[in-house]
Design an enzyme around this catalytic site. Structure first.
Site, PDB file in Angstrom:
ATOM      1  N   HIS A   1       0.873  -1.192   0.000  1.00 64.15           N
ATOM      2  CA  HIS A   1       0.000   0.000   0.000  1.00 64.15           C
ATOM      3  C   HIS A   1       0.910   1.242   0.000  1.00 64.15           C
ATOM      4  O   HIS A   1       1.741   1.399  -0.880  1.00 64.15           O
ATOM      5  CB  HIS A   1      -0.933  -0.115   1.221  1.00 64.15           C
ATOM      6  CG  HIS A   1      -2.054   0.872   1.288  1.00 64.15           C
ATOM      7  ND1 HIS A   1      -2.454   1.651   0.235  1.00 64.15           N
ATOM      8  CD2 HIS A   1      -2.879   1.212   2.321  1.00 64.15           C
ATOM      9  CE1 HIS A   1      -3.469   2.417   0.610  1.00 64.15           C
ATOM     10  NE2 HIS A   1      -3.744   2.176   1.873  1.00 64.15           N
TER      11      HIS A   1
ATOM     12  N   HIS B   1      -2.298  -1.965  -9.699  1.00 60.60           N
ATOM     13  CA  HIS B   1      -3.272  -1.406  -8.764  1.00 60.60           C
ATOM     14  C   HIS B   1      -4.504  -2.286  -8.753  1.00 60.60           C
ATOM     15  O   HIS B   1      -4.881  -2.827  -9.792  1.00 60.60           O
ATOM     16  CB  HIS B   1      -3.656   0.021  -9.181  1.00 60.60           C
ATOM     17  CG  HIS B   1      -4.301   0.792  -8.086  1.00 60.60           C
ATOM     18  ND1 HIS B   1      -5.641   0.705  -7.823  1.00 60.60           N
ATOM     19  CD2 HIS B   1      -3.771   1.634  -7.173  1.00 60.60           C
ATOM     20  CE1 HIS B   1      -5.915   1.490  -6.789  1.00 60.60           C
ATOM     21  NE2 HIS B   1      -4.797   2.054  -6.363  1.00 60.60           N
TER      22      HIS B   1
ATOM     23  N   ASP C   1       2.539   5.790  -6.340  1.00 61.44           N
ATOM     24  CA  ASP C   1       3.791   5.671  -5.593  1.00 61.44           C
ATOM     25  C   ASP C   1       5.036   5.680  -6.479  1.00 61.44           C
ATOM     26  O   ASP C   1       6.149   5.735  -5.967  1.00 61.44           O
ATOM     27  CB  ASP C   1       3.790   4.368  -4.770  1.00 61.44           C
ATOM     28  CG  ASP C   1       2.863   4.464  -3.574  1.00 61.44           C
ATOM     29  OD1 ASP C   1       2.769   5.556  -2.995  1.00 61.44           O
ATOM     30  OD2 ASP C   1       2.229   3.453  -3.226  1.00 61.44           O
TER      31      ASP C   1
HETATM   32  N1  ACO Z   1       4.768  -6.263 -10.667  1.00 59.87           N
HETATM   33  C1  ACO Z   1       4.685  -7.445 -11.313  1.00 59.87           C
HETATM   34  N2  ACO Z   1       3.536  -8.118 -11.481  1.00 59.87           N
HETATM   35  C2  ACO Z   1       2.436  -7.560 -10.963  1.00 59.87           C
HETATM   36  C3  ACO Z   1       2.446  -6.325 -10.295  1.00 59.87           C
HETATM   37  C4  ACO Z   1       3.688  -5.679 -10.158  1.00 59.87           C
HETATM   38  N3  ACO Z   1       3.777  -4.523  -9.509  1.00 59.87           N
HETATM   39  N4  ACO Z   1       1.193  -6.023  -9.881  1.00 59.87           N
HETATM   40  C5  ACO Z   1       0.413  -7.029 -10.302  1.00 59.87           C
HETATM   41  N5  ACO Z   1       1.159  -7.959 -10.951  1.00 59.87           N
HETATM   42  C6  ACO Z   1       0.701  -9.221 -11.519  1.00 59.87           C
HETATM   43  C7  ACO Z   1       0.675 -10.299 -10.436  1.00 59.87           C
HETATM   44  O1  ACO Z   1       1.891 -10.972 -10.343  1.00 59.87           O
HETATM   45  C8  ACO Z   1      -0.460 -11.174 -10.900  1.00 59.87           C
HETATM   46  O2  ACO Z   1       0.024 -11.996 -11.936  1.00 59.87           O
HETATM   47  P1  ACO Z   1      -0.507 -13.501 -12.134  1.00 59.87           P
HETATM   48  O3  ACO Z   1      -1.968 -13.339 -12.490  1.00 59.87           O
HETATM   49  O4  ACO Z   1       0.344 -14.040 -13.229  1.00 59.87           O
HETATM   50  O5  ACO Z   1      -0.315 -14.174 -10.814  1.00 59.87           O
HETATM   51  C9  ACO Z   1      -1.438 -10.183 -11.539  1.00 59.87           C
HETATM   52  O6  ACO Z   1      -0.652  -9.060 -11.947  1.00 59.87           O
HETATM   53  C10 ACO Z   1      -2.498  -9.713 -10.544  1.00 59.87           C
HETATM   54  O7  ACO Z   1      -1.805  -9.202  -9.416  1.00 59.87           O
HETATM   55  P2  ACO Z   1      -2.380  -9.151  -7.945  1.00 59.87           P
HETATM   56  O8  ACO Z   1      -1.253  -8.875  -7.022  1.00 59.87           O
HETATM   57  O9  ACO Z   1      -3.231 -10.343  -7.678  1.00 59.87           O
HETATM   58  O10 ACO Z   1      -3.371  -7.941  -8.095  1.00 59.87           O
HETATM   59  P3  ACO Z   1      -3.873  -7.036  -6.984  1.00 59.87           P
HETATM   60  O11 ACO Z   1      -5.161  -6.500  -7.405  1.00 59.87           O
HETATM   61  O12 ACO Z   1      -3.823  -7.676  -5.642  1.00 59.87           O
HETATM   62  O13 ACO Z   1      -2.700  -5.942  -7.118  1.00 59.87           O
HETATM   63  C11 ACO Z   1      -1.273  -4.544  -5.912  1.00 59.87           C
HETATM   64  C12 ACO Z   1      -2.657  -4.760  -6.524  1.00 59.87           C
HETATM   65  C13 ACO Z   1      -1.192  -5.282  -4.586  1.00 59.87           C
HETATM   66  C14 ACO Z   1      -1.116  -3.050  -5.700  1.00 59.87           C
HETATM   67  C15 ACO Z   1      -0.174  -5.073  -6.866  1.00 59.87           C
HETATM   68  O14 ACO Z   1      -0.282  -4.481  -8.137  1.00 59.87           O
HETATM   69  C16 ACO Z   1       1.211  -4.838  -6.284  1.00 59.87           C
HETATM   70  O15 ACO Z   1       1.652  -5.585  -5.413  1.00 59.87           O
HETATM   71  N6  ACO Z   1       1.945  -3.757  -6.745  1.00 59.87           N
HETATM   72  C17 ACO Z   1       3.227  -3.446  -6.203  1.00 59.87           C
HETATM   73  C18 ACO Z   1       3.086  -2.696  -4.893  1.00 59.87           C
HETATM   74  C19 ACO Z   1       2.577  -1.279  -5.089  1.00 59.87           C
HETATM   75  O16 ACO Z   1       3.052  -0.544  -5.938  1.00 59.87           O
HETATM   76  N7  ACO Z   1       1.610  -0.900  -4.257  1.00 59.87           N
HETATM   77  C20 ACO Z   1       1.040   0.441  -4.280  1.00 59.87           C
HETATM   78  C21 ACO Z   1      -0.354   0.426  -4.790  1.00 59.87           C
HETATM   79  S1  ACO Z   1      -1.006   2.075  -4.836  1.00 59.87           S
HETATM   80  C22 ACO Z   1      -1.334   2.402  -3.219  1.00 59.87           C
HETATM   81  O17 ACO Z   1      -1.644   1.553  -2.434  1.00 59.87           O
HETATM   82  C23 ACO Z   1      -1.221   3.752  -2.773  1.00 59.87           C
END
Ligand code: ACO
Length: 385
Positions: free
Chosen positions: A229, A268, A322
């Site tokens: 987050h 996201h 971010d």
């Molecule tokens: N890098 C690489 N792959 C990613 C990323 C990433 N940043 N984000 C999503 N994916 C991929 C996942 O690996 C997953 O792949 P798969 O289907 O092959 O397993 C798919 O996309 C779905 O990802 P999830 O993590 O299940 O999606 P979710 O809705 O939970 O993602 C999240 C949201 C947690 C923000 C995720 O994108 C992430 O971890 N990003 C990195 C951390 C980040 O930047 N957080 C800040 C968010 S903005 C905020 O909170 C202010």
């Protein structure tokens, strides 16, 4: 979309509550498909161009743009609320040097709540006045944390400065120039609210049990701290530090993709298009890093963005809020560990607004779990296990 399962014929199961609607709100709207963000009807691009953090906070708390006299009055209240009790400073003195700054901020707000004799007053008026007080005081606490980490004394707030200029002054001990203050102000506007994100929801869950405003906001800070987050902004900076220079970006990203490494600052839960906040911050990053002799940071970030979008864009993975914020704060000379507290100094307005809106017509949050355990286990006496 996460896996959906029927729950005793009444509801659906969504891991991480993905896509679940938990309340109605007039605070703001995130259009994840189009990449649009609206606070109380106003597009974020308009607010970033014309508004100030004080005015945006008023908008979030009271649901309308203020008149000049309402804004003057609100700003005056914020100035009057900047000072924090000495007990808060004493607590920070103990923890701030070594603890994570978000742990220190959480502690500071908790002590603040413990010192407030009105903390338990459940009236909406009291929630609102604590919300305004926390918008002012969390900046002071974050300023004091910054100073203690450098082994310096906190800087007293300057009533002649606007909220954001004063915040930078309390962090750095120097009054910022107008442009620096404006860029930080825009960043605070952009981070102020964002739907039912994890920290906002955490605040609302705590508030829904009729705990108190300080407890609710402390929960929001605790949740924002996490690297999935608000904590992602710090991780982005660590990632750029690790890469080191623009010529190393391609190989680093290729390796990250090959090894399925999570790329911080990308992706996201709601946006499957470019996050509008990243559009605005990316433009400021380019200007600010250049002006402060840190163009290398922007160049690395931009190269990384292009590579990641080429690889993952069609899966809806783009830079989020971010990704560029840290490059701006770094160019301002702010320590990486303080990026998430800056986020919190802004998000308090959204937390407070949404908590007040929710408790006005409160209903306790109480979801259920799909039980997947055993049903008829027989108790085994200790001697026979
Ligand atoms: N890098 C690489 N792959 C990613 C990323 C990433 N940043 N984000 C999503 N994916 C991929 C996942 O690996 C997953 O792949 P798969 O289907 O092959 O397993 C798919 O996309 C779905 O990802 P999830 O993590 O299940 O999606 P979710 O809705 O939970 O993602 C999240 C949201 C947690 C923000 C995720 O994108 C992430 O971890 N990003 C990195 C951390 C980040 O930047 N957080 C800040 C968010 S903005 C905020 O909170 C202010």
């Amino acid at each position: 979309m996460a896996e959906q399962k029927q729950f005793v014929g009444q509801a659906e199961f969504a891991k991480g509550l993905e896509g679940v609607i938990a309340c109605e709100s007039t605070m703001g709207y995130v259009d994840g498909k189009e990449g649009k963000l609206i606070y109380r009807g106003y597009d974020i691009f308009e607010l970033a161009e014309h508004s100030t953090f004080e005015e945006t906070s008023y908008l979030l708390l009271f649901g309308k743009l203020p008149s000049q006299s309402e804004l003057d009055d609100f700003k005056q209240k914020l100035v009057q609320q900047r000072a924090v009790p000495k007990e808060v400073i004493n607590a920070l003195k103990i923890v701030a040097k070594t603890a994570h700054p978000m742990a220190s901020l959480r502690t500071g707000v908790s002590v603040l709540g413990a010192m407030d004799k009105n903390a338990e007053d459940e009236s909406i008026e009291n929630y609102t006045s604590i919300g305004i007080s926390l918008i002012a005081k969390m900046a002071t606490i974050a300023g004091a944390i910054t100073r203690f980490r450098k082994g310096k004394k906190p800087v007293d707030p300057d009533p002649k400065l606007d909220h954001t200029a004063n915040f930078l002054y309390m962090m750095n001990g120097q009054k910022p120039d107008d442009y620096t203050a404006r860029v930080m102000d825009v960043s605070l506007i952009l981070h102020a609210d964002h739907g039912m994100n994890a920290s906002t929801f955490s605040s609302m869950v705590v508030a829904s049990s009729m705990s108190d405003m300080y407890s609710a906001i402390t929960a929001g800070i605790a949740s924002l701290k996490g690297s999935l987050h608000g904590g992602a902004n710090e991780q982005v900076m660590h990632m750029l530090d690790e890469i080191g220079s623009v010529d190393k970006v391609d190989a680093w990203v290729d390796d990250a993709i090959a090894t399925k490494k999570k790329l911080m600052g990308f992706g996201h839960r709601v946006y499957k298009a470019y996050d509008p906040r990243a559009t605005i911050l990316g433009e400021y990053s380019q200007k600010i890093t250049e002006a402060h002799g840190r163009k290398d940071l922007y160049d690395m970030a931009k190269r990384m963005e292009d590579k990641v979008i080429a690889a993952y864009g069609e899966r809806g993975i783009f830079p989020n809020v971010d990704f560029y914020s840290g490059t701006i704060y770094s160019a301002f000379g702010i320590e990486t560990a303080l990026f998430t507290p800056i986020f919190a100094v802004s998000r308090i307005s959204g937390w407070a607004g949404r908590v007040i809106e929710y408790v006005t017509e409160n209903r306790l949050f109480r979801p259920r779990a799909v039980y997947t355990g055993e049903m008829e286990a027989k108790y085994v006496p200790m001697a026979q296990r």
